[in-house]
Enzyme design. Structure first.
Site, PDB file in Angstrom:
ATOM      1  N   GLU A  12       3.989   2.177  15.114  1.00  0.00           N
ATOM      2  CA  GLU A  12       4.781   1.671  13.896  1.00  0.00           C
ATOM      3  C   GLU A  12       3.917   1.427  12.703  1.00  0.00           C
ATOM      4  O   GLU A  12       4.134   1.941  11.529  1.00  0.00           O
ATOM      5  CB  GLU A  12       6.056   0.634  14.137  1.00  0.00           C
ATOM      6  CG  GLU A  12       6.546   0.276  12.999  1.00  0.00           C
ATOM      7  CD  GLU A  12       7.728   1.383  12.271  1.00  0.00           C
ATOM      8  OE1 GLU A  12       7.815   2.500  12.921  1.00  0.00           O
ATOM      9  OE2 GLU A  12       8.212   0.867  11.341  1.00  0.00           O
TER      10      GLU A  12
ATOM     11  N   GLY B  29      -9.727   0.032  12.157  1.00  0.00           N
ATOM     12  CA  GLY B  29      -8.889   1.019  12.422  1.00  0.00           C
ATOM     13  C   GLY B  29      -9.082   1.950  13.428  1.00  0.00           C
ATOM     14  O   GLY B  29      -8.106   2.015  14.464  1.00  0.00           O
TER      15      GLY B  29
ATOM     16  N   TYR C  25       0.857  -1.198   0.039  1.00  0.00           N
ATOM     17  CA  TYR C  25       0.017   0.012   0.038  1.00  0.00           C
ATOM     18  C   TYR C  25       0.828   1.073  -0.056  1.00  0.00           C
ATOM     19  O   TYR C  25       0.671   2.314  -0.699  1.00  0.00           O
ATOM     20  CB  TYR C  25      -0.898  -0.044   1.290  1.00  0.00           C
ATOM     21  CG  TYR C  25      -1.672   1.197   1.565  1.00  0.00           C
ATOM     22  CD1 TYR C  25      -2.782   1.355   0.618  1.00  0.00           C
ATOM     23  CD2 TYR C  25      -1.422   2.300   2.050  1.00  0.00           C
ATOM     24  CE1 TYR C  25      -3.893   2.488   0.658  1.00  0.00           C
ATOM     25  CE2 TYR C  25      -1.956   3.612   2.105  1.00  0.00           C
ATOM     26  CZ  TYR C  25      -3.155   3.608   1.517  1.00  0.00           C
ATOM     27  OH  TYR C  25      -3.809   4.719   1.511  1.00  0.00           O
ATOM     28  N   GLU C  26       1.984   1.246   0.794  1.00  0.00           N
ATOM     29  CA  GLU C  26       2.937   2.355   1.104  1.00  0.00           C
ATOM     30  C   GLU C  26       4.049   2.553  -0.020  1.00  0.00           C
ATOM     31  O   GLU C  26       4.841   3.259  -0.260  1.00  0.00           O
ATOM     32  CB  GLU C  26       3.593   2.640   2.057  1.00  0.00           C
ATOM     33  CG  GLU C  26       2.508   2.562   3.507  1.00  0.00           C
ATOM     34  CD  GLU C  26       3.159   2.912   4.876  1.00  0.00           C
ATOM     35  OE1 GLU C  26       4.088   2.172   4.996  1.00  0.00           O
ATOM     36  OE2 GLU C  26       2.414   3.549   5.511  1.00  0.00           O
TER      37      GLU C  26
ATOM     38  N   GLY D 135     -14.615   0.312  11.109  1.00  0.00           N
ATOM     39  CA  GLY D 135     -14.166   0.605  12.489  1.00  0.00           C
ATOM     40  C   GLY D 135     -13.046  -0.118  13.053  1.00  0.00           C
ATOM     41  O   GLY D 135     -12.684   0.083  14.124  1.00  0.00           O
TER      42      GLY D 135
ATOM     43  N   TYR E  61      -6.886  10.580  10.690  1.00  0.00           N
ATOM     44  CA  TYR E  61      -6.265  11.145  11.596  1.00  0.00           C
ATOM     45  C   TYR E  61      -6.691  12.472  12.138  1.00  0.00           C
ATOM     46  O   TYR E  61      -6.571  13.080  13.315  1.00  0.00           O
ATOM     47  CB  TYR E  61      -4.635  11.126  11.386  1.00  0.00           C
ATOM     48  CG  TYR E  61      -4.379   9.613  11.184  1.00  0.00           C
ATOM     49  CD1 TYR E  61      -4.820   8.657  11.852  1.00  0.00           C
ATOM     50  CD2 TYR E  61      -3.142   9.651  10.149  1.00  0.00           C
ATOM     51  CE1 TYR E  61      -4.362   7.066  11.219  1.00  0.00           C
ATOM     52  CE2 TYR E  61      -2.661   8.416  10.094  1.00  0.00           C
ATOM     53  CZ  TYR E  61      -3.296   7.152  10.312  1.00  0.00           C
ATOM     54  OH  TYR E  61      -2.893   5.973  10.183  1.00  0.00           O
TER      55      TYR E  61
HETATM   56  C1  LIG Z   1      -6.377   4.261   7.651  1.00  0.00           C
HETATM   57  C2  LIG Z   1      -7.079   2.786   7.928  1.00  0.00           C
HETATM   58  C3  LIG Z   1      -6.229   2.034   9.039  1.00  0.00           C
HETATM   59  C4  LIG Z   1      -8.172   3.188   8.546  1.00  0.00           C
HETATM   60  O1  LIG Z   1      -8.908   1.982   9.227  1.00  0.00           O
HETATM   61  P1  LIG Z   1     -10.646   1.759   8.716  1.00  0.00           P
HETATM   62  O2  LIG Z   1     -10.933   0.528   9.704  1.00  0.00           O
HETATM   63  O3  LIG Z   1     -10.714   1.499   7.120  1.00  0.00           O
HETATM   64  O4  LIG Z   1     -11.149   3.094   9.430  1.00  0.00           O
HETATM   65  P2  LIG Z   1     -12.716   3.355   9.104  1.00  0.00           P
HETATM   66  O5  LIG Z   1     -13.097   3.751   7.839  1.00  0.00           O
HETATM   67  O6  LIG Z   1     -13.543   2.347   9.583  1.00  0.00           O
HETATM   68  O7  LIG Z   1     -12.819   4.598  10.319  1.00  0.00           O
HETATM   69  C5  LIG Z   1     -12.580   5.815   9.759  1.00  0.00           C
HETATM   70  C6  LIG Z   1     -13.711   6.552  10.344  1.00  0.00           C
HETATM   71  O8  LIG Z   1     -15.001   5.905  10.330  1.00  0.00           O
HETATM   72  C7  LIG Z   1     -15.584   6.105  11.732  1.00  0.00           C
HETATM   73  N1  LIG Z   1     -16.066   4.884  12.484  1.00  0.00           N
HETATM   74  C8  LIG Z   1     -16.123   3.784  11.945  1.00  0.00           C
HETATM   75  N2  LIG Z   1     -16.747   2.857  12.671  1.00  0.00           N
HETATM   76  C9  LIG Z   1     -16.648   3.416  13.708  1.00  0.00           C
HETATM   77  C10 LIG Z   1     -16.906   2.991  15.031  1.00  0.00           C
HETATM   78  N3  LIG Z   1     -17.194   1.620  15.399  1.00  0.00           N
HETATM   79  N4  LIG Z   1     -16.712   3.757  16.132  1.00  0.00           N
HETATM   80  C11 LIG Z   1     -16.275   5.026  15.908  1.00  0.00           C
HETATM   81  N5  LIG Z   1     -15.799   5.690  14.679  1.00  0.00           N
HETATM   82  C12 LIG Z   1     -15.911   4.585  13.787  1.00  0.00           C
HETATM   83  C13 LIG Z   1     -14.308   6.841  12.305  1.00  0.00           C
HETATM   84  O9  LIG Z   1     -14.658   7.868  13.274  1.00  0.00           O
HETATM   85  C14 LIG Z   1     -13.677   7.495  11.101  1.00  0.00           C
HETATM   86  O10 LIG Z   1     -14.286   8.452  10.767  1.00  0.00           O
HETATM   87  P3  LIG Z   1     -14.331   9.354   9.404  1.00  0.00           P
HETATM   88  O11 LIG Z   1     -15.281   8.667   8.293  1.00  0.00           O
HETATM   89  O12 LIG Z   1     -14.654  10.868   9.577  1.00  0.00           O
HETATM   90  O13 LIG Z   1     -12.753   9.027   8.878  1.00  0.00           O
HETATM   91  C15 LIG Z   1      -7.246   1.864   6.939  1.00  0.00           C
HETATM   92  O14 LIG Z   1      -8.068   2.437   5.901  1.00  0.00           O
HETATM   93  C16 LIG Z   1      -6.067   1.491   6.323  1.00  0.00           C
HETATM   94  O15 LIG Z   1      -5.674   0.437   6.654  1.00  0.00           O
HETATM   95  N6  LIG Z   1      -5.698   1.894   4.944  1.00  0.00           N
HETATM   96  C17 LIG Z   1      -4.384   1.552   4.278  1.00  0.00           C
HETATM   97  C18 LIG Z   1      -3.096   1.555   5.218  1.00  0.00           C
HETATM   98  C19 LIG Z   1      -2.837   2.921   5.789  1.00  0.00           C
HETATM   99  O16 LIG Z   1      -3.038   3.899   5.346  1.00  0.00           O
HETATM  100  N7  LIG Z   1      -2.282   2.780   6.887  1.00  0.00           N
HETATM  101  C20 LIG Z   1      -2.041   3.960   7.683  1.00  0.00           C
HETATM  102  C21 LIG Z   1      -0.739   4.251   7.695  1.00  0.00           C
HETATM  103  S1  LIG Z   1      -0.132   5.342   8.590  1.00  0.00           S
END
Ligand SMILES: CC(C)(COP(=O)(O)OP(=O)(O)OC[C@H]1O[C@@H](n2cnc3c(N)ncnc32)[C@H](O)[C@@H]1OP(=O)(O)O)[C@@H](O)C(=O)NCCC(=O)NCCS
Length: 158
Positions: A83, A97, A25-26, A95, A131
């Site tokens: 990390e 992440g 991904y990165e 949810g 974030y």
């Molecule tokens: C970035 C990443 C870790 C986020 O994880 P995710 O599980 O997809 O996150 P979600 O989309 O479920 O959650 C993010 C959003 O949903 C909300 N949300 C979803 N379910 C939730 C719950 N049960 N409770 C609270 N908030 C929730 C979050 O507050 C957040 O709000 P937003 O829509 O305003 O952004 C993931 O998308 C990922 O792995 N991306 C690729 C790799 C990456 O970028 N990693 C980070 C490197 S620094």
């Protein structure tokens, strides 16, 4: 249903695979030299200094965090440095992440740690948006410096 649990030694192959997916991904797969044995030793050897949580969606692993303790002498407290944070594409937006970060935020509060920190690549706008929305801020006046390879050996006097 999302659940977060501490990783166990039998997760080493899974964690190694997830790290590879994050590296893809990165666009950093070429920088990933760690083998499954390296990851097993890193996280599950004697007195580990890095830790891993696994996020499960309905009992199936879908994501992970790897973290360690850091320190702020100005605050006189330890903190947590994340990390890796990664959720498989098929499970994003549900949810996992947020649950992984919440687990670390809770650990900070329970252990009296001053802060939770991580780095994000400047082009990763979906992650940066997430974030921003949870209230983290960019420490934009700080520049990460890294010494490795030949330069590291040179300073070490080798
Ligand atoms: C970035 C990443 C870790 C986020 O994880 P995710 O599980 O997809 O996150 P979600 O989309 O479920 O959650 C993010 C959003 O949903 C909300 N949300 C979803 N379910 C939730 C719950 N049960 N409770 C609270 N908030 C929730 C979050 O507050 C957040 O709000 P937003 O829509 O305003 O952004 C993931 O998308 C990922 O792995 N991306 C690729 C790799 C990456 O970028 N990693 C980070 C490197 S620094």
């Amino acid at each position: 249903m999302i659940a977060v649990r501490a990783a166990r030694p039998s997760d080493a192959a899974l964690i190694h695979a997830l790290i590879g997916e994050l590296a893809d991904y990165e666009n950093l797969r070429g920088a990933m030299t760690a083998t499954e044995a390296d990851i097993a030793a890193l996280l599950f050897g004697p007195s580990p200094r890095a830790f891993c949580d696994i996020a499960e969606l309905n009992g199936a692993p879908v994501g992970f965090s790897v973290w360690c303790y850091n320190v702020s002498t100005f605050a006189g407290r330890h903190g947590i440095y994340v990390e890796d944070l990664y959720v498989r594409e098929s499970a994003r937006g549900q949810g996992a992440g947020p649950a992984l970060l919440k687990t670390l935020a809770r650990r900070c509060v329970e252990e009296g740690l001053g802060r939770l920190e991580w780095e994000v690549l400047d082009w990763n706008t979906p992650a940066i948006g997430f974030y921003d929305r949870i209230g983290s801020v960019a420490a934009s006046e700080w520049l990460l410096r890294r010494l490795s390879g030949e330069a590291l050996a040179r300073l070490a006097g080798e």
